[in-house]
Design a protein around this motif. Structure first.
Motif, PDB file in Angstrom:
ATOM      1  N   GLY A 257     -16.856  46.885   4.722  1.00  0.00           N
ATOM      2  CA  GLY A 257     -17.973  46.784   3.757  1.00  0.00           C
ATOM      3  C   GLY A 257     -19.042  46.625   4.668  1.00  0.00           C
ATOM      4  N   TRP A 258     -20.310  46.083   3.915  1.00  0.00           N
ATOM      5  CA  TRP A 258     -20.449  46.175   2.667  1.00  0.00           C
ATOM      6  C   TRP A 258     -20.957  47.509   1.958  1.00  0.00           C
ATOM      7  CZ3 TRP A 258     -20.078  41.946  -0.055  1.00  0.00           C
ATOM      8  CH2 TRP A 258     -19.767  40.603   0.633  1.00  0.00           C
TER       9      TRP A 258
ATOM     10  N   GLN B 106     -16.975  48.726  -9.546  1.00  0.00           N
ATOM     11  CA  GLN B 106     -15.812  48.092  -9.917  1.00  0.00           C
ATOM     12  C   GLN B 106     -14.439  48.795  -9.595  1.00  0.00           C
ATOM     13  OE1 GLN B 106     -15.881  46.157 -13.650  1.00  0.00           O
ATOM     14  NE2 GLN B 106     -14.009  44.692 -12.955  1.00  0.00           N
TER      15      GLN B 106
ATOM     16  N   GLU C 263     -12.083  48.232  -6.680  1.00  0.00           N
ATOM     17  CA  GLU C 263     -11.315  47.170  -6.704  1.00  0.00           C
ATOM     18  C   GLU C 263      -9.813  47.467  -7.108  1.00  0.00           C
ATOM     19  OE1 GLU C 263     -13.111  43.242  -7.970  1.00  0.00           O
ATOM     20  OE2 GLU C 263     -14.918  43.930  -7.052  1.00  0.00           O
TER      21      GLU C 263
ATOM     22  N   TRP D 256     -11.110  41.360  -2.548  1.00  0.00           N
ATOM     23  CA  TRP D 256     -12.552  41.995  -2.888  1.00  0.00           C
ATOM     24  C   TRP D 256     -13.713  40.831  -3.009  1.00  0.00           C
ATOM     25  CZ3 TRP D 256     -13.989  46.959  -1.970  1.00  0.00           C
ATOM     26  CH2 TRP D 256     -12.812  47.735  -1.875  1.00  0.00           C
ATOM     27  N   GLN D 257     -14.888  40.949  -2.375  1.00  0.00           N
ATOM     28  CA  GLN D 257     -16.014  40.327  -2.768  1.00  0.00           C
ATOM     29  C   GLN D 257     -17.050  41.136  -2.921  1.00  0.00           C
ATOM     30  OE1 GLN D 257     -17.106  36.763  -0.470  1.00  0.00           O
ATOM     31  NE2 GLN D 257     -15.065  35.913  -0.678  1.00  0.00           N
ATOM     32  N   HIS D 258     -17.906  40.834  -3.839  1.00  0.00           N
ATOM     33  CA  HIS D 258     -19.265  41.607  -4.294  1.00  0.00           C
ATOM     34  C   HIS D 258     -20.237  40.783  -4.275  1.00  0.00           C
ATOM     35  CE1 HIS D 258     -18.960  40.669  -8.460  1.00  0.00           C
ATOM     36  NE2 HIS D 258     -17.488  40.619  -8.269  1.00  0.00           N
ATOM     37  N   GLU D 259     -21.540  41.413  -3.918  1.00  0.00           N
ATOM     38  CA  GLU D 259     -22.920  40.766  -4.003  1.00  0.00           C
ATOM     39  C   GLU D 259     -23.624  41.908  -4.560  1.00  0.00           C
ATOM     40  OE1 GLU D 259     -24.299  38.725  -0.778  1.00  0.00           O
ATOM     41  OE2 GLU D 259     -22.556  37.486  -0.538  1.00  0.00           O
TER      42      GLU D 259
ATOM     43  N   ARG E 200     -23.168  45.606  -3.926  1.00  0.00           N
ATOM     44  CA  ARG E 200     -22.086  45.986  -2.715  1.00  0.00           C
ATOM     45  C   ARG E 200     -20.875  45.211  -2.696  1.00  0.00           C
ATOM     46  NH1 ARG E 200     -24.831  48.853   1.337  1.00  0.00           N
ATOM     47  NH2 ARG E 200     -26.898  49.117   0.979  1.00  0.00           N
ATOM     48  N   ARG E 201     -19.828  45.913  -2.016  1.00  0.00           N
ATOM     49  CA  ARG E 201     -18.564  45.294  -2.274  1.00  0.00           C
ATOM     50  C   ARG E 201     -17.881  45.530  -0.810  1.00  0.00           C
ATOM     51  NH1 ARG E 201     -18.955  46.250  -7.231  1.00  0.00           N
ATOM     52  NH2 ARG E 201     -17.481  45.118  -8.764  1.00  0.00           N
TER      53      ARG E 201
END
Length: 163
Positions: free
Chosen positions: A30-31, A36, A39, A61-64, A67-68
């Motif tokens: 990523g990012w 979603q 995921e 998973w992480q997201h900001e 962006r994931r």
């Protein structure tokens, strides 16, 4: 976010045949600008030069914002996903310039977690079966009362006040 994030502090994006395994892994994670739906994926394959060069089992998973990024385990020979894809041509055969594609494959199939026995192509549940499983447990343990469950959860769950 490149180079400065604790979850994915990568320094390089894209492909270079001199990259180490870790550099390939970090570049693939990523990012990405994904929704979603991403995921629900359990695996990622990395394609370079028309060949699959790595398979990864996604564990987090992480997201900001939009962006994931994911992290996971690089799969090795002997793992069915690795053996099916790594060293073989791009399974998507796509001409898209977007670097992330979704591929339906039998390797992603699982049995619905509710116990119904149905096969799930993505994720862990048939549509709506997660709610069915939750309410089956509420009926069994709380007499069907969502309020009793919420009260119990508020007292015992992660939001319970420390005493």
């Amino acid at each position: 976010m490149q180079g400065s994030h604790s979850f994915l502090p990568r320094q390089h994006a894209g492909w270079d045949p001199t990259m180490t395994e870790k550099e390939v892994y970090d570049a693939a994670r990523g990012w990405w600008r994904l929704n979603q739906r991403a995921e629900q994926e359990r695996y990622a394959v990395v394609v370079a030069g028309g060949l699959t060069v790595m398979a990864i089992r996604i564990t987090e998973w992480q997201h900001e914002a939009d962006r994931r990024a994911f992290k996971g385990d690089i799969l090795r020979p002997g793992d069915p996903v690795h053996d099916k894809f790594v060293g073989n041509p791009d399974p998507a055969e796509s001409t898209s310039r977007f670097p992330v594609l979704y591929l339906a494959d039998p390797v992603d199939e699982a049995t619905c977690r509710c116990g119904c026995g149905e096969t799930v192509v993505r994720g862990e549940w048939m549509q709506g079966h997660d709610q069915r499983a939750i309410h089956d447990r509420i009926r069994a343990d709380f007499g069907g009362s969502v309020s009793k469950f919420i009260d119990w959860y508020d007292t015992n769950g992660p939001f319970a006040a420390d005493e």
